[in-house]
Motif scaffolding. Sequence first.
Motif, PDB file in Angstrom:
ATOM      1  N   SER A 142      -5.047   5.963   3.147  1.00 39.52           N
ATOM      2  CA  SER A 142      -5.429   5.453   1.834  1.00 39.52           C
ATOM      3  C   SER A 142      -6.109   4.094   1.953  1.00 39.52           C
ATOM      4  O   SER A 142      -7.104   3.820   1.277  1.00 39.52           O
ATOM      5  CB  SER A 142      -4.191   5.358   0.929  1.00 39.52           C
ATOM      6  N   TYR A 143      -5.594   3.240   2.829  1.00 39.52           N
ATOM      7  CA  TYR A 143      -6.182   1.917   3.049  1.00 39.52           C
ATOM      8  C   TYR A 143      -7.553   2.046   3.717  1.00 39.52           C
ATOM      9  O   TYR A 143      -8.536   1.446   3.282  1.00 39.52           O
ATOM     10  CB  TYR A 143      -5.235   1.086   3.917  1.00 39.52           C
ATOM     11  N   ARG A 187      -0.084   8.362   5.588  1.00 42.27           N
ATOM     12  CA  ARG A 187      -0.875   8.493   4.363  1.00 42.27           C
ATOM     13  C   ARG A 187      -1.270   7.139   3.793  1.00 42.27           C
ATOM     14  O   ARG A 187      -2.349   6.978   3.209  1.00 42.27           O
ATOM     15  CB  ARG A 187      -0.101   9.322   3.328  1.00 42.27           C
ATOM     16  N   SER A 188      -0.406   6.147   3.934  1.00 39.69           N
ATOM     17  CA  SER A 188      -0.747   4.805   3.463  1.00 39.69           C
ATOM     18  C   SER A 188      -1.892   4.230   4.286  1.00 39.69           C
ATOM     19  O   SER A 188      -2.790   3.579   3.748  1.00 39.69           O
ATOM     20  CB  SER A 188       0.471   3.882   3.544  1.00 39.69           C
ATOM     21  N   ASN A 219     -10.338   3.273   1.462  1.00 35.85           N
ATOM     22  CA  ASN A 219     -10.369   2.629   0.149  1.00 35.85           C
ATOM     23  C   ASN A 219     -11.768   2.556  -0.432  1.00 35.85           C
ATOM     24  O   ASN A 219     -11.961   2.688  -1.644  1.00 35.85           O
ATOM     25  CB  ASN A 219      -9.769   1.225   0.253  1.00 35.85           C
ATOM     26  N   PRO A 239      -6.853  15.076   2.362  1.00 30.76           N
ATOM     27  CA  PRO A 239      -6.339  14.122   3.351  1.00 30.76           C
ATOM     28  C   PRO A 239      -6.192  14.772   4.722  1.00 30.76           C
ATOM     29  O   PRO A 239      -6.002  15.987   4.831  1.00 30.76           O
ATOM     30  CB  PRO A 239      -4.982  13.718   2.780  1.00 30.76           C
ATOM     31  N   TYR A 249       0.848  -1.185   0.000  1.00 31.80           N
ATOM     32  CA  TYR A 249       0.000   0.000   0.000  1.00 31.80           C
ATOM     33  C   TYR A 249       0.882   1.232   0.000  1.00 31.80           C
ATOM     34  O   TYR A 249       1.973   1.254   0.553  1.00 31.80           O
ATOM     35  CB  TYR A 249      -0.949  -0.026   1.198  1.00 31.80           C
ATOM     36  N   VAL A 270      -0.735   7.479  -1.927  1.00 33.05           N
ATOM     37  CA  VAL A 270      -1.823   7.943  -2.776  1.00 33.05           C
ATOM     38  C   VAL A 270      -1.822   7.125  -4.054  1.00 33.05           C
ATOM     39  O   VAL A 270      -0.821   7.075  -4.753  1.00 33.05           O
ATOM     40  CB  VAL A 270      -1.658   9.426  -3.167  1.00 33.05           C
ATOM     41  N   ASN A 271      -2.936   6.489  -4.396  1.00 36.10           N
ATOM     42  CA  ASN A 271      -3.078   5.768  -5.657  1.00 36.10           C
ATOM     43  C   ASN A 271      -2.056   4.646  -5.796  1.00 36.10           C
ATOM     44  O   ASN A 271      -1.037   4.619  -5.115  1.00 36.10           O
ATOM     45  CB  ASN A 271      -2.945   6.710  -6.859  1.00 36.10           C
TER      46      ASN A 271
END
Length: 745
Positions: free
Chosen positions: A445-446, A441-442, A449, A459, A385, A388-389
């Motif tokens: 992001s997770y 940030r990871s 999702n 964010p 992961y 971002v993206n």
Amino acid sequence: MAFLGIAVRRVANCHLSLSPLCSSATRSRCYSTSPSPEHTTEKSVPYKNVLKEGGSGPTKPLPKSAGAVVIGGGSLGCQTVYHLAKMGMTNVVLLERDRLTAGTTWHTAGLLWQLRPSDVEVELLAHTRQVVSHDLEQETGLETGWIQNGGLFIASNKQRLDEYKRLMSLGKVYGIESHVLSPAETKDLYPLMNVDDLYGTLYVPKDGTMDPAGTCTTLSRAAAARGATVIENCPVTGIQVSTDDLGVKRVKAVETAHGIIQTPVVVNCAGVWATKLGKMAGVKVPLVAMHHAYVVTERIEGIQNMPNVRDHDASVYLRLQGDALSVGGYEPNPVFWDKVSDAFAFSLFDLDWDVFIQHIEGAINRVPALEQTGIKSTVCGPGKYRPVNPLTFSCMMLGGGCGRELAHWIIHGRPEKDMYGYDIRRFHQSLTDNSRWIRERSHESYAKNYSVVFPFDEPLASRNMRTDPFHKVLTEQGCFFQERHGWERPGWFSQDGPVPVLDYDWYGAYDISRNQNYKYNKLLGEEYTFDYPPHHHLIKNECLTCRHGVTVFNMSYFGKFYLTGPDAKKAADWLFSADVRKVPGSTVYTCMLNQRGGSEADLTVSRLEAGASNLPLTPESNGDAYYLAIGGGVAEHNWNHIRTVLQDESFNCQLTDHSEDMGMISIQGPKSREVLQEILETDLSNGAFPFSTHKVCSAAGHKVTGAGSLSSCPSACISFCLPTWLVLLWRPSDWGQKHSIICKQ
């Protein structure tokens, strides 16, 4: 195994243990701690014995050289080598440290949903589907394991269904069939589903699932048939990098325990191990590993031929697996895998039911029959992961489309599609090695999702990484900041006082207390709409003020580069679409071109006076010199693009970056001249300061640079309207009194 319903009740009655992220002795934010011991269970796979029979060496002899070496035999690696061979690069080698699909690909769910919020992703997904469902079987005569059983998106509220309708509209452009269904129609399609709490659903008949092993095996055989070499059981131990005559570092060779392959191109498709592989070549890959799990149920009567289900609001998916279901999702408290093991291949972690149980609850609510259904097996493996993206195009769904773009990039110098959202160059160098930023940030992001993708979302994790001297005073004035490229960029101003961004609270996970009375988060939540946001009227007032009065824009997050050297003029002619061969003191608004003649970015280019620097940060140059002002969100990408052009074209130039050292404000509006004339001692009349020029001005005993125009046009817009504006540049250490003077206007 126990019924899923019993498992839920048992875990609910148990004391919930702390996540490996945090120890019981702390309640403060944690960026990393020593993880608890991770138990793995070796997975029995059909070709496990083949590895033993083949011994410990590579499955094929290593060639002395290759046009490209792809490292990693998962979905993306196999797709990349397949597309490279298909595009004519036959001397390409794929190196897999164990067997194909080892690591993360072999246990993936293999779901393919065709509709995504991004038009580029829709195209990438369409190509993956074309390759897996049609091309490979036609080329090789082998089946990939593609099953087209359709996909069903669940909407529990109007807002979610609005998002699906937007997806449906986007899909129509690309010929993707989809239908919005009522709860009753959904029940007819999926009789086992509970539709009492549904607002509606989106049905995509041609969605389906891929078999990881079948897909990768077929891809490798199709690539080998075109001349590519696929070598398993060959771990990479190093990457040789050399420095050319221009001081540019370039890949030279790939090292293994069984030999060296000379190559000018290395493709990092190592998944969870991409960070370690990147370090071998001096590249920082911002990526973390987490546990990701699903369970496979026992047989469910009546589930056969049902579509796969994504219940975003419950953060759960239900994948058809024969006459059973695979149940998984994305939780707010995933387990981090801090110590990535090189020996981990076809292994699994023990499932943490305290973390996973929320998905069971959501699944039982959606398909009540699951409460009385047993669990056949659990699958908890490592997942990669990124902040971002997808960073390395590493999702199996996107693998086909991204593999093609990577291949096109390698062969032709750039991808066909706009892949900026996936390019590692979108991360500033100050962020790629920032463990706090990457980790927070990871996680966000997770955890988000399956959240609705709103156009005004920002964010919360790892904010305030890059700020300018105005940040504090703007915060005090109620500035609501937007995060761009790590910078805190002014967005709009709250009428109710300061709205500071607080430290990340991990959404209350890992026994960390959530931020209470968090004003910024509350205002951000009010922005979650597909209509005009609540602050729309505030922006209107700011626009009118700019049109009829004067406004000050803080543009300090912009990239600020200097291009100097003997070939600076040649480089400028190559890079920019407009004619920048103007007299020193000129400023030109232009596009920047790429190798294929397309537009890379828009920016302003100012030609500087030759000779000694008249500003503290301007490089001294005896030849041509240019100052480049570039949008902050693409600054790092543009920096790398310009540097690549200088390298490839052998221009004798220097490119220096002072983005962190200089501030930038833009003063706009018909009254801007009046304000500036009170501050600056320089004559700002049209005759003394004509359109598209810049000059050094004096203010309160300091020097600043003005770039732009003060013409007879009576007004200015917030967009790229040049008349009646001035950009001031300064060094933060030199700003002093001017800081407060400008802010008061």
